[in-house]
Design a protein around this motif. Sequence first.
Motif, PDB file in Angstrom:
ATOM      1  N   VAL A 259       0.832  -1.209   0.000  1.00  0.00           N
ATOM      2  CA  VAL A 259       0.000   0.000   0.000  1.00  0.00           C
ATOM      3  C   VAL A 259       0.865   1.256   0.000  1.00  0.00           C
ATOM      4  N   VAL A 260       1.875   1.278   0.872  1.00  0.00           N
ATOM      5  CA  VAL A 260       2.745   2.456   0.955  1.00  0.00           C
ATOM      6  C   VAL A 260       3.470   2.679  -0.372  1.00  0.00           C
ATOM      7  N   GLY A 261       3.898   1.580  -1.021  1.00  0.00           N
ATOM      8  CA  GLY A 261       4.582   1.723  -2.294  1.00  0.00           C
ATOM      9  C   GLY A 261       3.681   2.225  -3.399  1.00  0.00           C
ATOM     10  N   GLU A 262       2.540   1.570  -3.572  1.00  0.00           N
ATOM     11  CA  GLU A 262       1.665   1.883  -4.698  1.00  0.00           C
ATOM     12  C   GLU A 262       0.907   3.194  -4.512  1.00  0.00           C
ATOM     13  N   ARG A 263       0.395   3.436  -3.307  1.00  0.00           N
ATOM     14  CA  ARG A 263      -0.436   4.621  -3.080  1.00  0.00           C
ATOM     15  C   ARG A 263       0.339   5.808  -2.533  1.00  0.00           C
ATOM     16  N   GLY A 264       1.539   5.529  -1.997  1.00  0.00           N
ATOM     17  CA  GLY A 264       2.306   6.601  -1.377  1.00  0.00           C
ATOM     18  C   GLY A 264       3.544   6.970  -2.155  1.00  0.00           C
ATOM     19  N   LEU A 265       4.564   6.117  -2.084  1.00  0.00           N
ATOM     20  CA  LEU A 265       5.846   6.448  -2.694  1.00  0.00           C
ATOM     21  C   LEU A 265       5.735   6.639  -4.197  1.00  0.00           C
ATOM     22  N   GLY A 266       5.030   5.747  -4.886  1.00  0.00           N
ATOM     23  CA  GLY A 266       4.930   5.853  -6.337  1.00  0.00           C
ATOM     24  C   GLY A 266       4.377   7.180  -6.806  1.00  0.00           C
ATOM     25  N   PRO A 267       3.199   7.607  -6.320  1.00  0.00           N
ATOM     26  CA  PRO A 267       2.664   8.903  -6.733  1.00  0.00           C
ATOM     27  C   PRO A 267       3.545  10.085  -6.341  1.00  0.00           C
ATOM     28  N   VAL A 268       4.198  10.020  -5.181  1.00  0.00           N
ATOM     29  CA  VAL A 268       5.084  11.108  -4.776  1.00  0.00           C
ATOM     30  C   VAL A 268       6.256  11.234  -5.748  1.00  0.00           C
ATOM     31  N   LEU A 269       6.847  10.119  -6.122  1.00  0.00           N
ATOM     32  CA  LEU A 269       7.950  10.171  -7.079  1.00  0.00           C
ATOM     33  C   LEU A 269       7.477  10.683  -8.426  1.00  0.00           C
ATOM     34  N   ALA A 270       6.282  10.294  -8.843  1.00  0.00           N
ATOM     35  CA  ALA A 270       5.742  10.776 -10.115  1.00  0.00           C
ATOM     36  C   ALA A 270       5.566  12.293 -10.089  1.00  0.00           C
ATOM     37  N   GLN A 271       5.094  12.821  -8.964  1.00  0.00           N
ATOM     38  CA  GLN A 271       4.941  14.275  -8.843  1.00  0.00           C
ATOM     39  C   GLN A 271       6.291  14.983  -8.871  1.00  0.00           C
ATOM     40  N   LEU A 272       7.267  14.418  -8.168  1.00  0.00           N
ATOM     41  CA  LEU A 272       8.599  15.019  -8.169  1.00  0.00           C
ATOM     42  C   LEU A 272       9.191  15.003  -9.576  1.00  0.00           C
ATOM     43  N   ALA A 273       9.004  13.892 -10.283  1.00  0.00           N
ATOM     44  CA  ALA A 273       9.550  13.780 -11.627  1.00  0.00           C
ATOM     45  C   ALA A 273       8.877  14.750 -12.590  1.00  0.00           C
ATOM     46  N   ALA A 274       7.565  14.955 -12.434  1.00  0.00           N
ATOM     47  CA  ALA A 274       6.861  15.897 -13.301  1.00  0.00           C
ATOM     48  C   ALA A 274       7.349  17.324 -13.083  1.00  0.00           C
ATOM     49  N   ALA A 275       7.658  17.654 -11.835  1.00  0.00           N
ATOM     50  CA  ALA A 275       8.132  19.006 -11.528  1.00  0.00           C
ATOM     51  C   ALA A 275       9.588  19.210 -11.924  1.00  0.00           C
ATOM     52  N   ARG A 276      10.379  18.119 -11.921  1.00  0.00           N
ATOM     53  CA  ARG A 276      11.805  18.215 -12.235  1.00  0.00           C
ATOM     54  C   ARG A 276      12.178  17.090 -13.190  1.00  0.00           C
ATOM     55  N   PRO A 277      11.907  17.267 -14.476  1.00  0.00           N
ATOM     56  CA  PRO A 277      12.072  16.175 -15.452  1.00  0.00           C
ATOM     57  C   PRO A 277      13.487  15.642 -15.574  1.00  0.00           C
ATOM     58  N   ALA A 278      14.493  16.433 -15.228  1.00  0.00           N
ATOM     59  CA  ALA A 278      15.875  15.970 -15.378  1.00  0.00           C
ATOM     60  C   ALA A 278      16.354  15.130 -14.202  1.00  0.00           C
ATOM     61  N   LEU A 279      15.587  15.080 -13.121  1.00  0.00           N
ATOM     62  CA  LEU A 279      16.014  14.369 -11.921  1.00  0.00           C
ATOM     63  C   LEU A 279      15.938  12.863 -12.143  1.00  0.00           C
ATOM     64  N   ARG A 280      16.986  12.151 -11.742  1.00  0.00           N
ATOM     65  CA  ARG A 280      17.062  10.705 -11.907  1.00  0.00           C
ATOM     66  C   ARG A 280      16.869  10.032 -10.544  1.00  0.00           C
ATOM     67  N   PHE A 281      16.056   8.986 -10.521  1.00  0.00           N
ATOM     68  CA  PHE A 281      15.724   8.297  -9.281  1.00  0.00           C
ATOM     69  C   PHE A 281      16.321   6.886  -9.291  1.00  0.00           C
ATOM     70  N   HIS A 282      16.918   6.514  -8.168  1.00  0.00           N
ATOM     71  CA  HIS A 282      17.477   5.182  -7.976  1.00  0.00           C
ATOM     72  C   HIS A 282      16.847   4.612  -6.707  1.00  0.00           C
ATOM     73  N   LEU A 283      16.031   3.587  -6.864  1.00  0.00           N
ATOM     74  CA  LEU A 283      15.261   3.046  -5.746  1.00  0.00           C
ATOM     75  C   LEU A 283      15.988   1.876  -5.123  1.00  0.00           C
ATOM     76  N   ILE A 284      16.021   1.866  -3.795  1.00  0.00           N
ATOM     77  CA  ILE A 284      16.680   0.821  -3.029  1.00  0.00           C
ATOM     78  C   ILE A 284      15.709   0.381  -1.933  1.00  0.00           C
ATOM     79  N   GLY A 285      15.564  -0.912  -1.744  1.00  0.00           N
ATOM     80  CA  GLY A 285      14.679  -1.384  -0.683  1.00  0.00           C
ATOM     81  C   GLY A 285      15.256  -2.612  -0.013  1.00  0.00           C
ATOM     82  N   HIS A 286      15.094  -2.667   1.293  1.00  0.00           N
ATOM     83  CA  HIS A 286      15.528  -3.826   2.074  1.00  0.00           C
ATOM     84  C   HIS A 286      14.311  -4.547   2.634  1.00  0.00           C
ATOM     85  N   SER A 287      14.269  -5.882   2.484  1.00  0.00           N
ATOM     86  CA  SER A 287      13.230  -6.693   3.094  1.00  0.00           C
ATOM     87  C   SER A 287      11.853  -6.266   2.579  1.00  0.00           C
TER      88      SER A 287
END
Length: 453
Positions: A259-287
């Motif tokens: 839930v946190v990934g799909e409804r929270g982190l994903g949309p937040v990253l999409a908003q950040l990317a829309a505001a700053r198209p040149a920004l590159r994201f590298h996702l890391i997750g444990h467990s």
Amino acid sequence: MANVGGGFGFGTGVVGGVGVGVRPYAELTFDSEGDVDRVTQGTVSRMEATDLLVFAHGWNSDRSTATRLYDRFFAPFEGLVGSGVRLGYVGVVWPSMRFSDEPIPDFDTLAALAEPDLGGALDPLTRRALEEFWPERRAELDRVAELLAERADSAAAFIEFGALIRELAGVDAVPALVAPSVPAIFTDDVLEVCRALSVALARAGAPGTGAAGTGVPAAAGGPEGPGLTVGGGMRGLWGGAKELLRQAAYYKMKKRAGVVGERGLGPVLAQLAAARPALRFHLIGHSFGARVVSFSLRAVPDRARYVKSVTLLQGAFSHYAFADRLPHDKGTGGALRGLQRRVDGPVVACHSPHDSALKIFYPLASRMAGDSAGLLGFDERWGAIGHDGVQAVPGAPRLTLDTALREGVPTTGCVSVDAGSVVRRGGAPSGAHSDICHEELARLVVDAGRMGR
């Protein structure tokens, strides 16, 4: 393990009194429904960087544990990236918990030296973490703690314990044939479940989990047939009962992570990317944090290219998650089928044979009732991606860590990396599950994101 209180200084490198050595560092904080703290989102959106490392923790007992993890893991990166890369460091904080009898290498020195009580009363840190995780269930937790402390040689006590665990897990006491989405671990006979978990603890090398009451020789792992042994009574099954409580917490965390990934982190990253198209994201997750970042890919728009890499460290979700077709059900795909194609780079799944949490306990928590093999009939359907890597994705290479660091990883698609050469330390019952703070893994992230010198 010490708990650190106090306020949270976002963007300052100091959180709850715990220093984070990298700069700029900020946090993205989410509640259990995936709603983001807007202040933290604003801080991240103002970070001056070309590349954001976004790391989601797994199970933790408090916020300071996650912060210390980020401090340790992020430390090598500045010396590994090329001159044209300006890193920003983001720690995802979401409501999870960790049993304090699971020592994290280099974090819990005193806990690691002490022999954990895996079959007795709840220790104060775990009890407090459970109350924070289930704040509306204090009465049920009080009784659970009493039953674990009493260790009664009574079937009625186990039946009561099983009912309380179902309350905590939020599942009904109906067979899985009626409610197939409910794991058998919560619906099968509680005595048999506790015996199965006691056998699993013995397999994991947990101290004090020998033959008393379970019929399990600690060295050999014990028999796997049904039924309780005669002569030992039921007191020896309370270690398995405590593990059942742990599995109830993990069951809730697993769902929450998605839930946190799909409804929270994903949309937040999409908003950040829309505001700053040149920004590159590298996702890391444990467990379960690997589940958070992977499920965030569901919110990445088609043909978007802002996620440049995903690195999964001991991921606690199915090794078939990215498969278009399941080997045992050709008409069905994995929960994340094809989503690796939304990453403009590789999805790197690190796994280790020394991870007891994923080798032994994940299959118990994941398999469903109605399978004729029973609770201890492990098969590949229930494997975790952090145990044996990506499965059933054609063309996905399998590399050792040495090979990946020497020759690099593919520039796209799924790849499995056996990190057992460094992910190898940790005590029972989780083994090396949390042994992830290694420069070699940081170098792997840099290579996956094409950020190197």
